[in-house]
Design an enzyme around this catalytic site. Structure first.
Site, mmCIF file in Angstrom:
data_model
loop_
_atom_site.group_PDB
_atom_site.id
_atom_site.type_symbol
_atom_site.label_atom_id
_atom_site.label_comp_id
_atom_site.label_asym_id
_atom_site.label_seq_id
_atom_site.Cartn_x
_atom_site.Cartn_y
_atom_site.Cartn_z
ATOM 1 N N VAL A 152 -1.585 -0.957 -4.105
ATOM 2 C CA VAL A 152 -2.737 -0.065 -3.995
ATOM 3 C C VAL A 152 -2.228 1.369 -3.847
ATOM 4 O O VAL A 152 -1.486 1.675 -2.913
ATOM 5 C CB VAL A 152 -3.616 -0.420 -2.771
ATOM 6 C CG1 VAL A 152 -4.913 0.382 -2.806
ATOM 7 C CG2 VAL A 152 -3.899 -1.908 -2.720
ATOM 8 N N PHE A 173 0.830 -1.205 0.000
ATOM 9 C CA PHE A 173 0.000 0.000 0.000
ATOM 10 C C PHE A 173 0.864 1.253 0.000
ATOM 11 O O PHE A 173 1.871 1.329 0.715
ATOM 12 C CB PHE A 173 -0.873 0.056 1.264
ATOM 13 C CG PHE A 173 -1.842 -1.068 1.417
ATOM 14 C CD1 PHE A 173 -3.152 -0.957 0.961
ATOM 15 C CD2 PHE A 173 -1.454 -2.257 2.028
ATOM 16 C CE1 PHE A 173 -4.053 -1.995 1.107
ATOM 17 C CE2 PHE A 173 -2.345 -3.306 2.183
ATOM 18 C CZ PHE A 173 -3.648 -3.176 1.725
ATOM 19 N N ASP A 174 0.462 2.228 -0.805
ATOM 20 C CA ASP A 174 0.947 3.577 -0.597
ATOM 21 C C ASP A 174 0.253 4.087 0.672
ATOM 22 O O ASP A 174 -0.806 3.574 1.038
ATOM 23 C CB ASP A 174 0.589 4.447 -1.796
ATOM 24 C CG ASP A 174 0.933 5.905 -1.572
ATOM 25 O OD1 ASP A 174 2.072 6.176 -1.172
ATOM 26 O OD2 ASP A 174 0.054 6.759 -1.783
ATOM 27 N N LYS A 175 0.821 5.073 1.340
ATOM 28 C CA LYS A 175 0.209 5.540 2.582
ATOM 29 C C LYS A 175 -0.814 6.647 2.335
ATOM 30 O O LYS A 175 -2.012 6.468 2.568
ATOM 31 C CB LYS A 175 1.277 6.048 3.557
ATOM 32 C CG LYS A 175 0.696 6.630 4.860
ATOM 33 C CD LYS A 175 1.765 7.143 5.775
ATOM 34 C CE LYS A 175 2.398 8.416 5.275
ATOM 35 N NZ LYS A 175 1.463 9.585 5.337
#
Length: 634
Positions: free
Chosen positions: A509, A313-315
């Site tokens: 994501v 995941f990107d944050k």
């Protein structure tokens, strides 16, 4: 010949009805007036009428060097005529064409989700002229900038921005949620949504196929016509399987000297259920996802998603809400308001979420920066009134100006507190400030990640360009297995490539332009619907609602769809196997076998239709209770 084929295709239902009447009339003649000749004549007429469309299709496929199912059936029916079994010929053609009609009807049902979407697409709009007059116009002829009037109870016909008025809008067709959203001047509205209360004037930004709604419909229709690896294999398999059945039938005829048996082998060997089983599952599964705001860009995406073992995941904007706000401003040198004015002017040139947070600050002067240059993943520089300024992370600032330990200490304290830090500095260091920015976790992030774990995802990884302190604080509040901070876009892409080289199947994501390299590198690229157009273009799967719960539901739907495909393949192969066993032990004949064969096609399609109403079993509230119960018992 093409025109004749089109005629039979367009009138397939009346054709089946005619053959049915002829067969029933033949049976009535045999039992009521006991006329065998009338029975044979009527059956022969029914057989000939039924054979014509099948034979024409067979000839067409042979012209392109393909031996289709129609070739097998045509040869079998001609053989039945040769041996005088007119009733077999009639019944086999009736069952075959009737089966095609049933396939069409049931496949239309599986495509109902897209049909419902298409029916929601608005066709006209009330256009407001420069003089205030209004008139109806087709949405396909509207240009960006056109003013549109929308009243209570009307569909929003375009994507646009509210100019005047307020309204409550039902955005279920876009987000999947029927809650009403209040819209006022400056807010975005989307085509296909319903204005439940109020009146607004909207400035068009996109119309027709270019709207978000139009793109969703196009995306789903394209996806439903795509093929999984399984389906491509089945298509190729059927090309070789059909000639193989023909060869087996010839061998059986030569060895047994039983022409009737050879013909029956050709009829029962038709792989109809095998060919139709996979695409019907695909259509139903993708349609179900579209209705829930989970847009698969092809059935192959489902195939890849259900095999994923690692999700990265990107944050910002993915695990967090993507709406960071400035919590504190520490001005170390220079005038506070001047620093804010300069920082806002420069950050207005960037689309980065942290930059957008700074642009929300109140300014006293409008400045116009020049010579703007961005450093991907690091920051931005620009000139304001002839003076050079830098805005970015600590690495960028240190590479541009000489800093002291006080700045390092201040940045470290803020990072440890979980803040994202943007540093502002002038080239001569007469101005120096620190903007401490913080974002909030998405409300369902924790539950969604736990759901992914429960669905068999082994590793959850967070990749962020933010500092280690902020990344660590976010990670402690989520069920994440590992995190990597201070990563540039190329670093995220490299991490994913390394994981794939080690044999992991990775989904990524993200939501921003800077996520596109990582999205491109992943086995499955997943974009949040609130993200940039670039991210959604690169993505394989789009979560329209920008809700991570949709990701867990998407994984579950992908697994269920692939399971449904495998069930259909098993049903098809077992049917053919059992038919051949029944044939050679004497329990199955041509007509009865064809009936069972057509029933297997119907069963396969009905099994696929279960996916239309399939709903992911994990409920948020129940899942939270279950997790809490497990944790309390530990």
């Amino acid at each position: 010949m093409v025109n004749i084929q089109q005629f039979f295709t367009q009138h397939r239902k009346p054709l089946v009805l005619l053959i049915t009447i002829l067969i029933l009339s033949a049976e009535a003649a045999r039992f009521s007036i006991q006329s065998l000749l009338t029975y044979q004549i009527l059956m022969a007429i029914a057989g000939v009428i039924g054979l014509l469309p099948i034979l024409l299709t067979a000839i067409s496929t042979l012209q392109v060097r393909l031996i289709s199912i129609d070739v097998l059936v045509s040869l079998a029916v001609i053989g039945a005529f040769i041996i005088g079994e007119y009733n077999e010929a009639a019944i086999v053609t009736w069952l075959f064409i009737g089966g095609e009609v049933l396939e069409d009807l049931t496949l239309q049902k599986t495509r109902s989700a897209v049909k419902q979407l298409a029916e929601l697409a608005p066709q006209t709009a009330v256009v407001v002229g420069d003089d205030g007059s209004t008139h109806q116009e087709d949405v396909d002829f509207l240009d960006p900038g056109t003013k549109v009037l929308i009243k209570t109870g009307s569909q929003v016909p375009v994507d646009g921005v509210v100019l005047t008025g307020t309204a409550l809008v039902n955005e279920a067709s876009i987000t999947g949620e029927s809650r009403l959203v209040r819209k006022k001047a400056g807010d975005d509205v989307f085509a296909g949504t319903i204005l439940e209360n109020g009146t607004v004037t909207v400035k068009t930004t996109a119309a027709g196929d270019e709207t978000t709604f139009g793109q969703i419909i196009d995306l789903v229709e394209t996806a439903q016509d795509s093929k999984t690896k399984t389906q491509r294999f089945i298509d190729k398999f059927s090309q070789y399987y059909t000639p193989l059945v023909l060869v087996v039938a010839i061998i059986v005829g030569l060895v047994t000297r039983d022409f009737r048996l050879a013909i029956t082998v050709m009829v029962l060997g038709c792989p109809g259920a095998l060919v139709i089983g996979v695409p019907s599952s695909t259509v139903a599964g993708i349609g179900n996802g579209a209705r829930r705001g989970i847009l698969f860009k092809g059935s192959d995406v489902m195939d890849r998603l259900h095999r994923v073992d690692t999700v990265a995941f990107d944050k910002t904007g993915t695990l967090t809400q993507g709406q960071p706000t400035v919590k504190t401003i520490q001005v170390l040198r220079g005038d506070r308001q001047a620093v804010i004015d300069q920082a806002v002017a420069i950050e207005q040139q960037s689309d980065h979420p942290l930059a957008q947070a700074i642009t929300q600050l109140t300014t006293s002067h409008n400045l116009h920066p020049t010579a703007v240059q961005t450093f991907k993943g690091r920051g931005i520089q620009a000139q304001v009134a002839g003076q050079q300024y830098f805005l970015g992370n600590l690495d960028l600032i240190k590479s541009k100006v000489d800093t002291d330990d006080a700045l390092d200490d201040a940045v470290r304290r803020l990072a440890q507190a979980g803040k994202s830090v943007v540093i502002f500095a002038s080239a001569d260091l007469t101005a120096l400030a620190i903007f401490a920015i913080q974002d909030q976790l998405r409300p369902q992030a924790t539950v969604a990640l736990r759901q992914l774990k429960s669905l068999g995802i082994r590793r959850l990884v967070m990749l962020t360009g933010d500092n280690v302190g902020t990344a660590a604080q976010i990670a402690t509040n989520l069920p994440i297995d590992e995190y990597h901070a201070a990563m540039l876009p190329k670093d995220k892409a490299q991490f994913i490539e390394n994981e794939r080289h080690q044999g992991h199947r990775v989904a990524f994501v993200g939501d921003g332009i800077n996520d596109s390299p990582a999205l491109s590198a992943a086995d499955v690229a997943i974009a949040m619907g609130s993200g940039t157009d670039v991210a959604m273009d690169v993505a394989d799967l789009v979560l329209v609602k920008s809700d991570l719960a949709g990701l867990a539901a998407g994984v579950q739907l992908a697994k269920q769809t692939m399971k449904n495909m495998n069930e259909n393949i098993t049903i098809a192969l077992l049917t053919v196997l059992l038919l051949f066993i029944g044939l050679f032990v004497g329990y199955i004949e041509m007509a009865s076998g064809m009936l069972i064969h057509e029933l297997s096609i119907l069963i396969v399609i009905l099994n696929s239709m279960r996916l239309i109403k399939y709903s992911p079993k994990v409920d948020h509230h129940q899942f939270i209770k279950r997790v809490a119960k497990v944790e309390s018992s530990m």
